[in-house]
Scaffold this motif. Structure first.
Motif, PDB file in Angstrom:
ATOM      1  N   LYS A  32      20.262 -51.038   5.811  1.00 53.46           N
ATOM      2  CA  LYS A  32      19.311 -51.152   6.922  1.00 53.46           C
ATOM      3  C   LYS A  32      19.980 -51.513   8.247  1.00 53.46           C
ATOM      4  O   LYS A  32      19.300 -51.596   9.276  1.00 53.46           O
ATOM      5  N   GLY A  33      21.288 -51.753   8.206  1.00 55.41           N
ATOM      6  CA  GLY A  33      21.986 -52.096   9.430  1.00 55.41           C
ATOM      7  C   GLY A  33      21.580 -53.437  10.005  1.00 55.41           C
ATOM      8  O   GLY A  33      21.569 -53.625  11.223  1.00 55.41           O
ATOM      9  N   LEU A  34      21.271 -54.400   9.157  1.00 60.32           N
ATOM     10  CA  LEU A  34      20.837 -55.720   9.617  1.00 60.32           C
ATOM     11  C   LEU A  34      22.029 -56.633   9.846  1.00 60.32           C
ATOM     12  O   LEU A  34      22.982 -56.651   9.061  1.00 60.32           O
ATOM     13  N   ASP A  35      21.970 -57.397  10.908  1.00 65.14           N
ATOM     14  CA  ASP A  35      23.012 -58.372  11.228  1.00 65.14           C
ATOM     15  C   ASP A  35      22.520 -59.750  10.813  1.00 65.14           C
ATOM     16  O   ASP A  35      21.924 -60.487  11.615  1.00 65.14           O
ATOM     17  N   ILE A  36      22.728 -60.074   9.544  1.00 66.61           N
ATOM     18  CA  ILE A  36      22.224 -61.330   8.985  1.00 66.61           C
ATOM     19  C   ILE A  36      23.332 -62.024   8.197  1.00 66.61           C
ATOM     20  O   ILE A  36      23.956 -61.416   7.325  1.00 66.61           O
ATOM     21  N   ASN A  37      23.568 -63.280   8.517  1.00 63.54           N
ATOM     22  CA  ASN A  37      24.507 -64.098   7.757  1.00 63.54           C
ATOM     23  C   ASN A  37      23.758 -64.847   6.662  1.00 63.54           C
ATOM     24  O   ASN A  37      22.599 -65.225   6.838  1.00 63.54           O
ATOM     25  N   VAL A 219      14.355 -57.825  -1.953  1.00 62.69           N
ATOM     26  CA  VAL A 219      15.422 -58.369  -1.111  1.00 62.69           C
ATOM     27  C   VAL A 219      15.360 -57.716   0.272  1.00 62.69           C
ATOM     28  O   VAL A 219      15.500 -58.382   1.297  1.00 62.69           O
ATOM     29  N   SER A 220      15.123 -56.420   0.291  1.00 59.91           N
ATOM     30  CA  SER A 220      15.004 -55.694   1.549  1.00 59.91           C
ATOM     31  C   SER A 220      13.839 -56.220   2.380  1.00 59.91           C
ATOM     32  O   SER A 220      13.966 -56.442   3.591  1.00 59.91           O
ATOM     33  N   ALA A 221      12.705 -56.447   1.742  1.00 59.04           N
ATOM     34  CA  ALA A 221      11.525 -56.948   2.452  1.00 59.04           C
ATOM     35  C   ALA A 221      11.750 -58.358   2.984  1.00 59.04           C
ATOM     36  O   ALA A 221      11.312 -58.702   4.088  1.00 59.04           O
ATOM     37  N   PHE A 222      12.429 -59.177   2.200  1.00 59.13           N
ATOM     38  CA  PHE A 222      12.724 -60.546   2.635  1.00 59.13           C
ATOM     39  C   PHE A 222      13.611 -60.544   3.872  1.00 59.13           C
ATOM     40  O   PHE A 222      13.301 -61.189   4.885  1.00 59.13           O
ATOM     41  N   LEU A 223      14.706 -59.801   3.821  1.00 53.42           N
ATOM     42  CA  LEU A 223      15.619 -59.779   4.967  1.00 53.42           C
ATOM     43  C   LEU A 223      14.961 -59.129   6.189  1.00 53.42           C
ATOM     44  O   LEU A 223      15.194 -59.547   7.327  1.00 53.42           O
ATOM     45  N   SER A 224      14.126 -58.134   5.963  1.00 52.30           N
ATOM     46  CA  SER A 224      13.402 -57.515   7.073  1.00 52.30           C
ATOM     47  C   SER A 224      12.433 -58.497   7.707  1.00 52.30           C
ATOM     48  O   SER A 224      12.258 -58.530   8.934  1.00 52.30           O
TER      49      SER A 224
END
Length: 232
Positions: A32-37, A219-224
């Motif tokens: 998804k190209g997310l910038d999350i640590n 996991v995708s929904a959580f990070l989104s």
């Protein structure tokens, strides 16, 4: 801007659910190209500034935790303030305890890993361990979980020996928390909080079935949700 999540638990580099947690996060970030640590934080190190530094929390597998009370307070904070919160395996179990104590009024609600002789054991040892098993689940059609999966059934993997005490199922159903998923026997396996950006607990370990080609939808929904709420 980089966003951050706290993985609350006692990180063990040889524990498969912890390794799969790290991997599943990377699968979603790449897809998804997310910038999350994502930082692992021992429950003993949870402190009030936690939510000033992190945009979401994942209550990880691997209980008992070093500090149950701090863990429950973090869950409560996330629930009340609409901060994305994901609980898997032991995380699910502690979300149940927090709910029982702070919403249902069972101030002494307990987990058998911490006190097997407690009066109100909402979490007890399963009659048959689910560790290493894959089982089918059914979701409530109008639940957030069903929307995330785009289906009302799924097969998931477990890594646990503890679950909801059958004696307290009726009590759990009396409050606002939604029971959104169960196994073939009707045992509770998924919970969610209504009108919350993301407050979902699963007794199974969804991260174990995540792959680079197919990141797990939860996991995708959580990070989104983390990315979305921190931008609001």
């Amino acid at each position: 801007m980089t966003r951050s999540i706290a993985l609350l638990g006692e990180y063990t580099p040889t524990f498969p659910p912890h390794l799969s947690t790290n991997a599943a996060i990377e699968h979603v970030k790449s897809a998804k190209g997310l910038d999350i640590n994502a930082d692992w934080i021992s429950t003993a190190d949870i402190n009030p500034p936690l939510f000033a530094r992190y945009d979401g929390i994942w209550i990880a597998p691997g209980s008992p935790y070093k500090d149950m009370d701090k863990t429950l307070e973090a869950i409560r904070n996330a629930r009340e303030n609409k901060i994305p919160c994901f609980g898997t395996c032991g995380g699910f179990q502690h979300m149940i305890i927090e709910y029982a104590r702070n919403i249902l009024g069972f101030k002494d609600a307990q987990h058998t890993e911490y006190d097997p002789y407690a009066s109100n054991l909402f979490i007890s040892q399963l009659a048959c361990s689910l560790a290493g098993r894959e089982m089918q689940l059914c979701f409530e059609p109008n639940s957030q979980v069903a929307d995330i999966y785009g289906a009302i059934a799924a097969t998931e993997q477990y890594y646990c020996n503890f679950g909801i005490n059958p004696d307290y199922v009726d009590a759990l159903k009396q409050g606002p928390m939604q029971i959104s998923g169960a196994d073939a026997e009707g045992d509770i396996r998924v919970i969610e909080w209504p009108s919350h950006p993301f407050f979902i607990g699963t007794l199974f370990v969804p991260q174990a079935r995540s792959t680079p080609a197919q990141p797990h939808p939860l996991v995708s929904a959580f990070l989104s949700a983390v990315a979305a709420i921190s931008n609001s």
